[in-house]
Write an enzyme that holds these catalytic residues in place. Structure first.
Site, short mmCIF file in Angstrom:
data_model
loop_
_atom_site.label_atom_id
_atom_site.label_comp_id
_atom_site.label_asym_id
_atom_site.label_seq_id
_atom_site.Cartn_x
_atom_site.Cartn_y
_atom_site.Cartn_z
N ASN A 18 0.90 -1.13 0.08
CA ASN A 18 0.08 -0.11 -0.08
C ASN A 18 0.86 1.17 0.00
O ASN A 18 1.39 1.43 1.10
CB ASN A 18 -1.08 -0.07 1.31
CG ASN A 18 -2.20 1.19 1.11
OD1 ASN A 18 -1.81 2.03 0.23
ND2 ASN A 18 -2.91 1.08 2.13
N LYS A 25 3.56 0.74 2.73
CA LYS A 25 3.15 -0.48 3.89
C LYS A 25 3.39 -1.39 3.19
O LYS A 25 2.83 -1.62 2.01
CB LYS A 25 1.67 -0.18 4.24
CG LYS A 25 1.27 -0.59 5.58
CD LYS A 25 -0.01 0.15 6.02
CE LYS A 25 -0.83 -0.84 6.84
NZ LYS A 25 -2.22 -0.52 6.92
N ARG A 101 -2.61 -2.16 -3.53
CA ARG A 101 -3.94 -1.29 -3.30
C ARG A 101 -3.78 -0.12 -4.17
O ARG A 101 -2.78 0.67 -4.26
CB ARG A 101 -4.11 -0.96 -1.73
CG ARG A 101 -5.47 -0.12 -1.77
CD ARG A 101 -5.36 0.50 -0.26
NE ARG A 101 -6.72 1.28 0.02
CZ ARG A 101 -6.68 2.51 0.07
NH1 ARG A 101 -5.67 3.10 0.27
NH2 ARG A 101 -7.80 3.19 0.07
N HIS A 190 -13.56 1.76 -0.15
CA HIS A 190 -13.49 0.89 0.92
C HIS A 190 -13.84 -0.72 0.27
O HIS A 190 -14.45 -1.47 0.89
CB HIS A 190 -14.39 1.05 2.07
CG HIS A 190 -13.65 2.04 3.07
ND1 HIS A 190 -14.65 2.88 3.74
CD2 HIS A 190 -12.44 2.49 3.46
CE1 HIS A 190 -14.01 3.68 4.43
NE2 HIS A 190 -12.74 3.41 4.13
N ARG A 251 -13.83 14.30 7.42
CA ARG A 251 -14.64 14.75 6.36
C ARG A 251 -16.01 15.01 6.82
O ARG A 251 -16.50 14.33 7.66
CB ARG A 251 -14.48 13.26 5.39
CG ARG A 251 -13.31 13.14 4.82
CD ARG A 251 -13.32 12.00 3.61
NE ARG A 251 -11.95 11.63 3.39
CZ ARG A 251 -11.65 10.18 3.36
NH1 ARG A 251 -12.63 9.24 3.80
NH2 ARG A 251 -10.26 9.96 3.22
N GLU A 344 -15.18 -2.26 14.90
CA GLU A 344 -14.68 -3.48 15.57
C GLU A 344 -14.60 -3.13 17.19
O GLU A 344 -14.62 -4.29 17.85
CB GLU A 344 -13.46 -3.76 14.96
CG GLU A 344 -13.47 -4.34 13.26
CD GLU A 344 -12.01 -4.47 12.76
OE1 GLU A 344 -11.06 -4.52 13.51
OE2 GLU A 344 -12.32 -4.25 11.57
N GLU A 394 -7.96 -5.97 4.83
CA GLU A 394 -7.90 -5.61 3.58
C GLU A 394 -6.75 -6.16 2.84
O GLU A 394 -6.50 -6.48 1.75
CB GLU A 394 -7.86 -3.85 3.28
CG GLU A 394 -9.39 -3.27 3.57
CD GLU A 394 -9.42 -1.72 3.82
OE1 GLU A 394 -9.17 -1.66 5.14
OE2 GLU A 394 -9.44 -1.17 2.71
#
Ligand code: AMP
Length: 408
Positions: A18, A25, A101, A190, A251, A344, A394
């Site tokens: 990513n 990452k 990604r 997402h 946001r 979560e 992900e």
């Protein structure tokens, strides 16, 4: 519909990348058992104070790096992976494929795709729709091509899952010429997370993925909802960009578009300043004037801060509004899923959300809801709508999609 999990137990090591504008990452999976061999992050690439973390064998290593480019960051990562003492592979030839990604696939990609020149040109074409992420994502792909010649790269798009939406959901009611000229429409984001938790929930609840009806709530710093029916997206809350929909960390989510022109006129703000205000200075942060982080908001509420309480109520109100709408659009639902950092972990927030779902016959099992960060059913056995905490992954989904593409 094939479950996204059918590619299990393939003998392949997959590196998932990513890539951000100044970060990289990485996670290396052994897809034989989906275990993580190592993972980490290189931060502040090209800036002062470049830093690398590397986690393997239950240990975490951290070190400053003297590098300027993503390709150099990759060299440092691979040196650690193959290190005789702390490494996890003997040679780079053990890595079978690399999954990336990529934020925005525009209208060109409804599936993950093996990267070639045409795919790179498409990612470049959509720089305009993902100006921060797509250039960085492409940079990561090119760095891998340089560092791992001959190893296939697969692009996994955040937008791809949502390409199954119909025009009734993705069209904006503005003059058609803007859709035709610039592809202005809802894309949704997402997608990798929503697809992953949908597949997992079908497995867990023994639902046929070709028939299941699920509302997936990815609630984190960025948040989105997705209504999925038979593996196809009926609607999702983000739009042309990730700005639309729910109240998020920084946001705004949905606002009347006239707010933009009004503030431009009143405050003399440029388009770029309005964009920054709505993306970086709004949401929890903008309304609470305190923090973008749910933990801080909850602490501030406990301390009696009225602005934090107000934005929390706005978050719940907007979320309830979307859940209700998606329940109707799906014609009922088998389950509602909670994932992302808030979904979560914040069991107090889940209490408040599920309270609002009483008209749908959803009742919370308070004891089960005490769980954190692991898969569990949090509704009572007689609840009409099953509520589940479903941790997202992900990186693993990108690795699974990469295996699937390479197996073809
Ligand atoms: P994410 O973007 O998915 O990493 O999620 C980040 C969000 O999850 C932040 O707003 C955090 O405050 C929130 N979060 C993480 N852990 C908790 C927790 N234990 N309780 C409440 N919120 C949490």
């Amino acid at each position: 519909m094939l479950s996204p999990f059918h590619s299990r137990r393939i003998q392949l090591k997959v590196l998932v990348i990513n890539s951000g504008s100044s970060s990289l990452k990485y996670t290396l999976f052994d897809m034989a058992d989906e275990s993580v061999l190592c993972k980490g992050l290189v931060e502040r690439i090209g800036l002062e104070g470049t830093n690398m973390t590397y986690q393997a064998h239950g240990q975490k290593f951290e070190a400053p790096l003297d590098i300027k480019k993503h390709s150099e960051a990759l060299k440092s990562i691979t040196a650690k992976m193959t290190d005789p003492e702390i490494g996890v592979i003997k040679s780079l030839s053990e890595i079978g494929a690399i999954g990336h990604r990529v934020l925005h696939g525009g209208m060109d990609f409804s599936e993950p795709t093996l990267v070639d020149d045409a795919v790179k040109a498409s990612i470049r074409k959509y720089f305009v729709l993902g100006p921060l992420h797509n250039p960085a994502n492409l940079g990561g792909i090119e760095a891998c091509e340089e560092s791992f010649p001959g190893i296939p790269n697969v692009a996994v798009f955040d937008t791809a899952f949502h390409m199954s939406m119909g025009p009734e959901a993705y069209m904006y009611a503005i003059p058609r010429k803007y859709y035709e000229k610039y592809a202005v429409r809802k894309y949704g984001f997402h997608g990798t997370s929503h697809k992953y938790v949908y597949g997992k929930a079908c497995e867990y609840l023994k639902l046929d993925p070709a028939k299941a009806k699920i509302i997936s709530c990815h609630l984190g710093n960025g948040s989105s909802l997705c209504a999925v029916k038979g593996g196809k997206v009926v609607d999702t809350s983000m739009g042309l960009t990730p700005l639309a929909g729910l109240v998020m960390g920084t946001r705004s989510g949905d606002v009347d578009a006239a707010v933009v022109t009004f503030l431009q006129q009143q405050e003399g703000l440029s388009a770029a300043e309005i964009d920054t205000m709505l993306n970086k200075k709004s949401g929890f942060l903008g309304v609470s004037e305190r923090s973008s982080d749910m933990r801080d908001i909850r602490q501030a509420m406990a301390d009696g801060d009225p602005k934090a309480t107000e934005v929390y109520k706005m978050f719940l109100h907007r979320l309830t509004h979307y859940i209700g709408a998606y329940y109707l659009l799906l014609g009922g639902a088998d389950a509602i899923l909670f994932t992302g950092g808030i979904g979560e972990n914040s069991y107090e927030t889940r209490v408040d959300i599920v309270k609002n779902l009483a008209p749908l016959g959803c009742t919370l099992d308070e004891q089960a809801n005490a769980c954190r960060g692991k898969m569990c059913t949090i509704s009572t056995p007689d609840s009409k709508l099953t509520a589940i905490v479903m941790p997202t992954n992900e990186e693993l989904m990108i690795a699974m999609e990469t295996v699937k593409i390479c197996a073809k």
